[in-house]
Design a protein around this motif. Structure first.
Motif, PDB file in Angstrom:
ATOM      1  N   PHE A   1      -7.194  17.743  -3.517  1.00  0.00           N
ATOM      2  CA  PHE A   1      -7.671  16.399  -3.186  1.00  0.00           C
ATOM      3  C   PHE A   1      -6.537  15.587  -2.579  1.00  0.00           C
ATOM      4  O   PHE A   1      -5.428  15.552  -3.108  1.00  0.00           O
ATOM      5  CB  PHE A   1      -8.251  15.722  -4.434  1.00  0.00           C
ATOM      6  CG  PHE A   1      -9.540  16.342  -4.868  1.00  0.00           C
ATOM      7  CD1 PHE A   1     -10.751  15.833  -4.428  1.00  0.00           C
ATOM      8  CD2 PHE A   1      -9.553  17.477  -5.678  1.00  0.00           C
ATOM      9  CE1 PHE A   1     -11.953  16.419  -4.798  1.00  0.00           C
ATOM     10  CE2 PHE A   1     -10.739  18.071  -6.061  1.00  0.00           C
ATOM     11  CZ  PHE A   1     -11.944  17.544  -5.616  1.00  0.00           C
ATOM     12  N   TRP A   2      -6.847  14.929  -1.476  1.00  0.00           N
ATOM     13  CA  TRP A   2      -5.931  14.159  -0.642  1.00  0.00           C
ATOM     14  C   TRP A   2      -6.219  12.687  -0.920  1.00  0.00           C
ATOM     15  O   TRP A   2      -7.364  12.246  -0.813  1.00  0.00           O
ATOM     16  CB  TRP A   2      -6.244  14.545   0.781  1.00  0.00           C
ATOM     17  CG  TRP A   2      -5.536  13.947   1.933  1.00  0.00           C
ATOM     18  CD1 TRP A   2      -4.387  14.385   2.502  1.00  0.00           C
ATOM     19  CD2 TRP A   2      -5.984  12.858   2.756  1.00  0.00           C
ATOM     20  NE1 TRP A   2      -4.087  13.634   3.618  1.00  0.00           N
ATOM     21  CE2 TRP A   2      -5.059  12.697   3.779  1.00  0.00           C
ATOM     22  CE3 TRP A   2      -7.091  12.001   2.706  1.00  0.00           C
ATOM     23  CZ2 TRP A   2      -5.184  11.711   4.759  1.00  0.00           C
ATOM     24  CZ3 TRP A   2      -7.222  11.031   3.662  1.00  0.00           C
ATOM     25  CH2 TRP A   2      -6.268  10.889   4.685  1.00  0.00           C
ATOM     26  N   HIS A   3      -5.198  11.941  -1.316  1.00  0.00           N
ATOM     27  CA  HIS A   3      -5.360  10.533  -1.693  1.00  0.00           C
ATOM     28  C   HIS A   3      -4.651   9.653  -0.672  1.00  0.00           C
ATOM     29  O   HIS A   3      -3.422   9.623  -0.636  1.00  0.00           O
ATOM     30  CB  HIS A   3      -4.792  10.281  -3.087  1.00  0.00           C
ATOM     31  CG  HIS A   3      -5.437  11.119  -4.152  1.00  0.00           C
ATOM     32  ND1 HIS A   3      -6.546  10.712  -4.831  1.00  0.00           N
ATOM     33  CD2 HIS A   3      -5.129  12.356  -4.619  1.00  0.00           C
ATOM     34  CE1 HIS A   3      -6.900  11.650  -5.703  1.00  0.00           C
ATOM     35  NE2 HIS A   3      -6.051  12.663  -5.584  1.00  0.00           N
ATOM     36  N   ASP A   4      -5.431   8.933   0.135  1.00  0.00           N
ATOM     37  CA  ASP A   4      -4.899   8.033   1.153  1.00  0.00           C
ATOM     38  C   ASP A   4      -4.972   6.622   0.588  1.00  0.00           C
ATOM     39  O   ASP A   4      -6.064   6.053   0.464  1.00  0.00           O
ATOM     40  CB  ASP A   4      -5.724   8.161   2.431  1.00  0.00           C
ATOM     41  CG  ASP A   4      -5.044   7.561   3.645  1.00  0.00           C
ATOM     42  OD1 ASP A   4      -3.852   7.839   3.852  1.00  0.00           O
ATOM     43  OD2 ASP A   4      -5.718   6.837   4.397  1.00  0.00           O
ATOM     44  N   ILE A   5      -3.827   6.057   0.222  1.00  0.00           N
ATOM     45  CA  ILE A   5      -3.783   4.764  -0.463  1.00  0.00           C
ATOM     46  C   ILE A   5      -3.153   3.728   0.465  1.00  0.00           C
ATOM     47  O   ILE A   5      -1.965   3.799   0.781  1.00  0.00           O
ATOM     48  CB  ILE A   5      -2.981   4.877  -1.786  1.00  0.00           C
ATOM     49  CG1 ILE A   5      -3.585   5.976  -2.666  1.00  0.00           C
ATOM     50  CG2 ILE A   5      -2.956   3.532  -2.505  1.00  0.00           C
ATOM     51  CD1 ILE A   5      -2.683   6.431  -3.790  1.00  0.00           C
ATOM     52  N   LEU A   6      -3.991   2.779   0.906  1.00  0.00           N
ATOM     53  CA  LEU A   6      -3.528   1.703   1.785  1.00  0.00           C
ATOM     54  C   LEU A   6      -3.244   0.417   1.017  1.00  0.00           C
ATOM     55  O   LEU A   6      -2.566  -0.470   1.526  1.00  0.00           O
ATOM     56  CB  LEU A   6      -4.597   1.424   2.857  1.00  0.00           C
ATOM     57  CG  LEU A   6      -4.787   2.586   3.818  1.00  0.00           C
ATOM     58  CD1 LEU A   6      -6.244   2.964   3.947  1.00  0.00           C
ATOM     59  CD2 LEU A   6      -4.224   2.221   5.151  1.00  0.00           C
ATOM     60  N   SER A   7      -3.754   0.299  -0.193  1.00  0.00           N
ATOM     61  CA  SER A   7      -3.655  -0.945  -0.969  1.00  0.00           C
ATOM     62  C   SER A   7      -2.520  -0.883  -1.989  1.00  0.00           C
ATOM     63  O   SER A   7      -1.907   0.158  -2.190  1.00  0.00           O
ATOM     64  CB  SER A   7      -4.980  -1.196  -1.689  1.00  0.00           C
ATOM     65  OG  SER A   7      -5.202  -0.174  -2.651  1.00  0.00           O
ATOM     66  N   GLY A   8      -2.282  -2.031  -2.623  1.00  0.00           N
ATOM     67  CA  GLY A   8      -1.312  -2.102  -3.713  1.00  0.00           C
ATOM     68  C   GLY A   8       0.122  -2.243  -3.245  1.00  0.00           C
ATOM     69  O   GLY A   8       0.406  -2.401  -2.053  1.00  0.00           O
ATOM     70  N   THR A   9       1.022  -2.142  -4.217  1.00  0.00           N
ATOM     71  CA  THR A   9       2.444  -2.341  -3.930  1.00  0.00           C
ATOM     72  C   THR A   9       3.143  -1.067  -3.445  1.00  0.00           C
ATOM     73  O   THR A   9       4.247  -1.132  -2.923  1.00  0.00           O
ATOM     74  CB  THR A   9       3.177  -2.863  -5.184  1.00  0.00           C
ATOM     75  OG1 THR A   9       2.974  -1.920  -6.245  1.00  0.00           O
ATOM     76  CG2 THR A   9       2.643  -4.230  -5.598  1.00  0.00           C
ATOM     77  N   SER A  10       2.506   0.085  -3.653  1.00  0.00           N
ATOM     78  CA  SER A  10       3.101   1.357  -3.225  1.00  0.00           C
ATOM     79  C   SER A  10       2.094   2.167  -2.405  1.00  0.00           C
ATOM     80  O   SER A  10       1.646   3.229  -2.828  1.00  0.00           O
ATOM     81  CB  SER A  10       3.551   2.174  -4.439  1.00  0.00           C
ATOM     82  OG  SER A  10       4.561   1.512  -5.139  1.00  0.00           O
TER      83      SER A  10
ATOM     84  N   LEU B   1      -5.123   2.744  16.607  1.00  0.00           N
ATOM     85  CA  LEU B   1      -4.481   2.616  15.288  1.00  0.00           C
ATOM     86  C   LEU B   1      -3.707   3.887  14.952  1.00  0.00           C
ATOM     87  O   LEU B   1      -4.181   5.002  15.218  1.00  0.00           O
ATOM     88  CB  LEU B   1      -5.548   2.400  14.207  1.00  0.00           C
ATOM     89  CG  LEU B   1      -5.073   2.554  12.763  1.00  0.00           C
ATOM     90  CD1 LEU B   1      -4.521   1.224  12.266  1.00  0.00           C
ATOM     91  CD2 LEU B   1      -6.202   3.022  11.875  1.00  0.00           C
ATOM     92  N   MET B   2      -2.514   3.736  14.368  1.00  0.00           N
ATOM     93  CA  MET B   2      -1.769   4.895  13.876  1.00  0.00           C
ATOM     94  C   MET B   2      -1.192   4.559  12.510  1.00  0.00           C
ATOM     95  O   MET B   2      -0.548   3.523  12.341  1.00  0.00           O
ATOM     96  CB  MET B   2      -0.637   5.291  14.822  1.00  0.00           C
ATOM     97  CG  MET B   2       0.125   6.523  14.325  1.00  0.00           C
ATOM     98  SD  MET B   2       1.547   6.963  15.327  1.00  0.00           S
ATOM     99  CE  MET B   2       0.741   7.690  16.715  1.00  0.00           C
ATOM    100  N   ASN B   3      -1.446   5.429  11.551  1.00  0.00           N
ATOM    101  CA  ASN B   3      -0.904   5.308  10.204  1.00  0.00           C
ATOM    102  C   ASN B   3      -0.001   6.499   9.892  1.00  0.00           C
ATOM    103  O   ASN B   3      -0.373   7.646  10.161  1.00  0.00           O
ATOM    104  CB  ASN B   3      -2.018   5.264   9.149  1.00  0.00           C
ATOM    105  CG  ASN B   3      -2.691   3.924   9.049  1.00  0.00           C
ATOM    106  OD1 ASN B   3      -2.372   3.007   9.787  1.00  0.00           O
ATOM    107  ND2 ASN B   3      -3.638   3.804   8.142  1.00  0.00           N
ATOM    108  N   MET B   4       1.164   6.220   9.333  1.00  0.00           N
ATOM    109  CA  MET B   4       2.066   7.260   8.849  1.00  0.00           C
ATOM    110  C   MET B   4       1.709   7.496   7.384  1.00  0.00           C
ATOM    111  O   MET B   4       1.453   6.542   6.651  1.00  0.00           O
ATOM    112  CB  MET B   4       3.516   6.786   8.974  1.00  0.00           C
ATOM    113  CG  MET B   4       4.543   7.871   8.818  1.00  0.00           C
ATOM    114  SD  MET B   4       4.434   9.192  10.034  1.00  0.00           S
ATOM    115  CE  MET B   4       4.812   8.371  11.548  1.00  0.00           C
ATOM    116  N   ILE B   5       1.678   8.768   6.961  1.00  0.00           N
ATOM    117  CA  ILE B   5       1.241   9.071   5.595  1.00  0.00           C
ATOM    118  C   ILE B   5       2.243   9.924   4.828  1.00  0.00           C
ATOM    119  O   ILE B   5       2.978  10.730   5.395  1.00  0.00           O
ATOM    120  CB  ILE B   5      -0.133   9.786   5.584  1.00  0.00           C
ATOM    121  CG1 ILE B   5      -0.063  11.161   6.267  1.00  0.00           C
ATOM    122  CG2 ILE B   5      -1.202   8.913   6.215  1.00  0.00           C
ATOM    123  CD1 ILE B   5      -1.297  12.027   6.071  1.00  0.00           C
ATOM    124  N   ASP B   6       2.239   9.696   3.529  1.00  0.00           N
ATOM    125  CA  ASP B   6       2.910  10.540   2.540  1.00  0.00           C
ATOM    126  C   ASP B   6       1.963  10.573   1.338  1.00  0.00           C
ATOM    127  O   ASP B   6       2.241  10.016   0.281  1.00  0.00           O
ATOM    128  CB  ASP B   6       4.282   9.971   2.174  1.00  0.00           C
ATOM    129  CG  ASP B   6       5.078  10.891   1.269  1.00  0.00           C
ATOM    130  OD1 ASP B   6       4.691  12.071   1.112  1.00  0.00           O
ATOM    131  OD2 ASP B   6       6.086  10.432   0.702  1.00  0.00           O
TER     132      ASP B   6
END
Length: 193
Positions: A55-64, A83-88
């Motif tokens: 499962f892949w969790h893409d988190i855009l909200s919160g402090t981290s 739009l471009m988003n960098m992910i970890d």
């Protein structure tokens, strides 16, 4: 002496021709920059076929957040084109973020369609547990996020996944329209050595 020189010359020519073909045979190719190699010398014995479900969790909200916008979309685009988003993003065993961490999805996604929400995904699945620890494989493809199941190719890998090829199927497990956070189930089918 005059009769010996043509014979000696002929024998030298044969020797040089033989030497030239022998060198080509030993090196595998007649190129100075490349040569054929024996797969067995690199441990490429038997190809394996592995299925991983994660499962892949893409988190855009919160402090981290694990996904951050690096390029905004063009104005007035209903598909967020540009739009471009960098992910970890965390990769976990179960759908809960608190489940066992298997690795990280590192790379980016970009909105590449003007007609629908279609992303260009470019990411490495970098594993941190068990026999896959330190190994990666790369996913590069088109993700139409509102399709029930999306398929993207696996184009390579490292470590256990060296010479990887295959595909992944992504299926949205959970999506929060307010925050943009998403959990996506990935079924990965990978051929590797």
């Amino acid at each position: 002496m005059a009769k010996i020189l043509p014979i000696l010359s002929s024998q030298l020519n044969i020797f040089f021709i033989f030497s030239f073909f022998f060198i080509i045979f030993i090196s595998g190719e007649a190129h100075g920059f490349a040569k054929a190699l024996d797969e067995k010398l690199f441990g490429l014995n038997e190809e394996k076929f592995t299925h991983l479900r994660l499962f892949w969790h893409d988190i855009l909200s919160g402090t981290s957040p694990t996904a951050v916008q690096v390029v905004p979309p063009v104005a007035n685009s209903s598909t967020a084109f540009g739009l471009m988003n960098m992910i970890d993003d965390p990769l976990t065993e179960g759908p809960e973020l608190s489940s066992k961490m298997l690795g990280r999805a590192q790379g980016f996604y970009a909105a590449a369609s003007q007609q629908e929400v279609g992303l260009l995904m470019a990411m490495n699945f970098a594993f941190i547990k068990g026999k896959y620890n330190g190994s990666t494989f790369t996913v590069l493809g088109r993700n139409t996020v509102f399709s029930k199941v999306r398929e993207m190719p696996v184009i390579g890998g490292t470590g256990v996944f060296r010479f990887a090829r295959g595909y992944v199927q992504a299926k949205t497990y959970k999506f929060d329209q307010n925050s943009g956070d998403a959990t996506v189930e990935y079924n990965c089918y990978v051929l590797h050595y």
